[in-house]
Design an enzyme around this catalytic site. Structure first.
Site, short mmCIF file in Angstrom:
data_model
loop_
_atom_site.label_atom_id
_atom_site.label_comp_id
_atom_site.label_asym_id
_atom_site.label_seq_id
_atom_site.Cartn_x
_atom_site.Cartn_y
_atom_site.Cartn_z
N TYR A 41 50.11 -23.85 53.75
CA TYR A 41 51.39 -24.52 53.96
C TYR A 41 52.28 -23.71 54.89
O TYR A 41 51.97 -22.58 55.25
CB TYR A 41 52.07 -24.75 52.62
N SER A 88 54.57 -13.07 50.22
CA SER A 88 53.27 -13.67 50.46
C SER A 88 52.95 -14.79 49.50
O SER A 88 53.40 -14.83 48.36
CB SER A 88 52.18 -12.61 50.41
N LYS A 89 52.15 -15.70 50.01
CA LYS A 89 51.72 -16.85 49.26
C LYS A 89 50.98 -16.45 47.98
O LYS A 89 51.25 -16.94 46.90
CB LYS A 89 50.79 -17.67 50.16
N ARG A 90 50.07 -15.51 48.16
CA ARG A 90 49.24 -15.14 47.03
C ARG A 90 50.05 -14.48 45.92
O ARG A 90 49.89 -14.77 44.75
CB ARG A 90 48.12 -14.20 47.49
#
Length: 500
Positions: free
Chosen positions: A14, A255-257
């Site tokens: 995304y 971050s996404k993670r």
RNA sequence: GUCCCGUUCGUCCAGAGGCCCAGGACACGGCCCUUUCAAGGCUGAAACACGGGUUCGAAUCCCGUACGGGACGCCA
């Protein structure tokens, strides 16, 4: 020379809010200078790139109101042949060389650590330098011969032993780096000779005639490598402007993670943000117009925007993973509330409509015979809402008879006073006869009723609020009576008797 | 490890040598307004990382230290 900037996301997920901000700054700079805002999808990593992601990025930009890019989208993967040809040409010119060293596979998971370890190990080795590749000085004849014989090779840029690269960053100032700090970077992978990032970016930026490269600060040191490629290709370098990073509360890269949906732009759309509000918030992260203004219209942002106004220090995006009320930065939430209560109602209404539609609370009459009533109601309730979700949540009782009673409100405003069992229906009887049914009319009637019954007006006001809206808080109660109407008000007062 | 970048209230920003015993916004506390909760008004607590210089004078310039971040890949 007209300014040409580009936003170049890689479609591997995304749209990250940091990327969204980069896009916004590029867009603002283009609009400010009368330049072109271009879009390039960096999909050279075919393994990880998805069409789904590309679509979501485009949606995100459109949602933010910056989806009006000025030329056709460029997909980097379409240009691989050109990039390869450019690298091969550099071999002929002696500016790059074939590296026949067998490819070593890297485990993606721990690359960063491995790289640091390798660098440490290399630094410990006496006399080791970046120019020690045995194939660097192979003659062109021998190199060509081995290539023709089918031996796999990668292509590396031949970085000069001596000297340094320079560029003037529009944000961070003059940047210098010694050639000895830069290894002979790989341009083309061995085997399929697919182009790598640094080559592709430079080649495409040249092809797209990009004049200003505005991107995250994580690219700052690698820019020297790109400058080297520009020089090898014999093309003047564009102006670079690196942006400070957006950090998580623990100061790590967002971050996404690790941080989840809070970094995704779509989250803000899905949780009821006004695009202009979020855009406004994002613009102020790492940039300011130079004064104390907080709420800026798009026009103001464009006219005030400048690369000089961008900071050099990273910004912390403040949110809490344990406190639901602080799921995102409080200032973003405040900004959204500010927009909700102050933006022109005509602009807000369509957004409320789509929220109500998805909550099955929308009625076509709101745009027809009940339009005036609907607008008056929105005007009243929007004053204390934070997101669009509130219109279907806290705003539900204004639009539907099917709403919930907050147990705490019931306990505080209804259950506490047994006399309300009789007072509420009596008040309903009194209000039934009020003429005209206006906030003033209701107020006069209610206060007269309170006097006659020998109770404080506040008791009736607060209990009515809970009876009519299920809540303990809300707008001025007489306005609430007005908007909810005589019939529904009277019925809800009578029904509430059961809750006392 | 090497190189690069940064450091003003908890957070986002203002401040480009005297206007600053540092200003605004969010969040937090108090008061006012008030039928509630907001909004609004007033108000409180809250910061120039540290140490050296330069200067009549430094948050602002220079150096060093500390801390934080980024980069160093046949990822992008």
């Amino acid at each position: 020379m007209t300014v040409r900037v580009r936003f170049a996301p890689s479609p591997t997920g995304y749209l990250h809010i940091g990327s969204a901000r980069t896009a916004l700054f590029n867009w603002l700079y283009a609009r400010k200078t009368g330049g072109k805002f271009l879009l390039r999808v960096e999909d050279t990593d075919l393994q990880r790139s998805t069409e789904e992601s590309t679509r979501s990025i485009l949606e995100g930009l459109a949602w933010l109101g910056i989806g009006d890019y000025d030329e056709e989208i460029v997909f980097q993967s379409n240009n691989a042949d050109k990039h390869r040809a450019a690298a091969l040409r550099l071999i002929e010119e002696g500016k790059a060389y074939r590296d026949f060293t067998p490819k070593e596979d890297r485990a993606d998971a721990n690359v960063k650590r491995d790289i640091a370890e390798r660098a440490r190990a290399q630094a410990a080795t006496e006399g080791a330098d970046h120019r020690s590749n045995p194939f660097r000085d192979l003659s062109l004849e021998e190199s060509n011969g081995r290539a023709q014989a089918g031996e796999p090779f990668a292509v590396r840029l031949k970085v000069a032993r001596e000297g340094q690269t320079h560029f003037a960053d529009a944000v961070y100032g003059e940047q210098t780096r010694d050639h000895s700090e830069i290894e002979d970077l790989v341009l083309l992978r061995s085997g399929d000779l697919s182009p790598l990032y640094n080559l592709s970016v430079v080649a495409d930026d040249i092809e797209m005639a990009v004049t200003h490269v505005i991107r995250g600060q994580d690219h700052l040191t690698n820019t020297h490598k790109q400058v080297l490629i520009y020089e090898a290709l014999g093309t003047p370098v564009p102006t670079f402007a690196h942006l400070p990073l957006i950090l998580a509360p623990n100061k790590a890269k967002l971050s996404k993670r690790k941080h989840g949906e809070v970094v995704s732009l779509t989250t803000y759309r899905d949780r009821g943000f006004i695009p202009a509000a979020f855009r406004n918030f994002l613009a102020l992260l790492g940039w300011s117009p130079g004064d104390d203004r907080e709420v800026l219209s798009l026009e103001e942002m464009i006219s005030e925007f400048s690369l000089e106004g961008i900071h050099r220090s990273n910004a912390v995006f403040n949110f809490s993973e344990s406190d639901a009320r602080q799921w995102t930065d409080q200032k973003a939430l405040w900004m959204n509330a500010e927009y909700i209560r102050t933006m022109p109602l005509a602009e807000l209404t369509p957004m409320v409509r789509s929220e109500l539609e998805s909550a099955r609370l929308w009625k076509p009459e709101y745009e027809a015979e009940e339009r005036a009533w609907f607008e008056r109601t929105l005007e009243l309730i929007r004053q204390r809402f934070y997101t669009l979700k509130d219109f279907s949540g806290q705003g539900r009782a204004y639009l539907s008879d099917d709403f919930e009673f907050d147990p705490q409100a019931v306990a505080k405003n209804l259950k506490k006073e047994p006399r309300l069992r009789g007072l509420l229906p009596a008040l309903a009887d009194a209000l039934e006869k009020v003429e005209p049914w206006t906030a003033e009319g209701v107020e006069a009637a209610l206060r007269a009723f309170a006097d006659a019954a020998g109770v404080k007006a506040g008791l009736l006001i607060n209990s009515s609020r809970t009876a009519l809206t299920g809540q303990a808080v809300g707008p001025s109660m007489f306005d609430v009576f007005d908007v909810i109407g005589r019939a529904r008000s009277v019925k809800r007062l009578r029904d509430a008797t059961q809750l006392v």
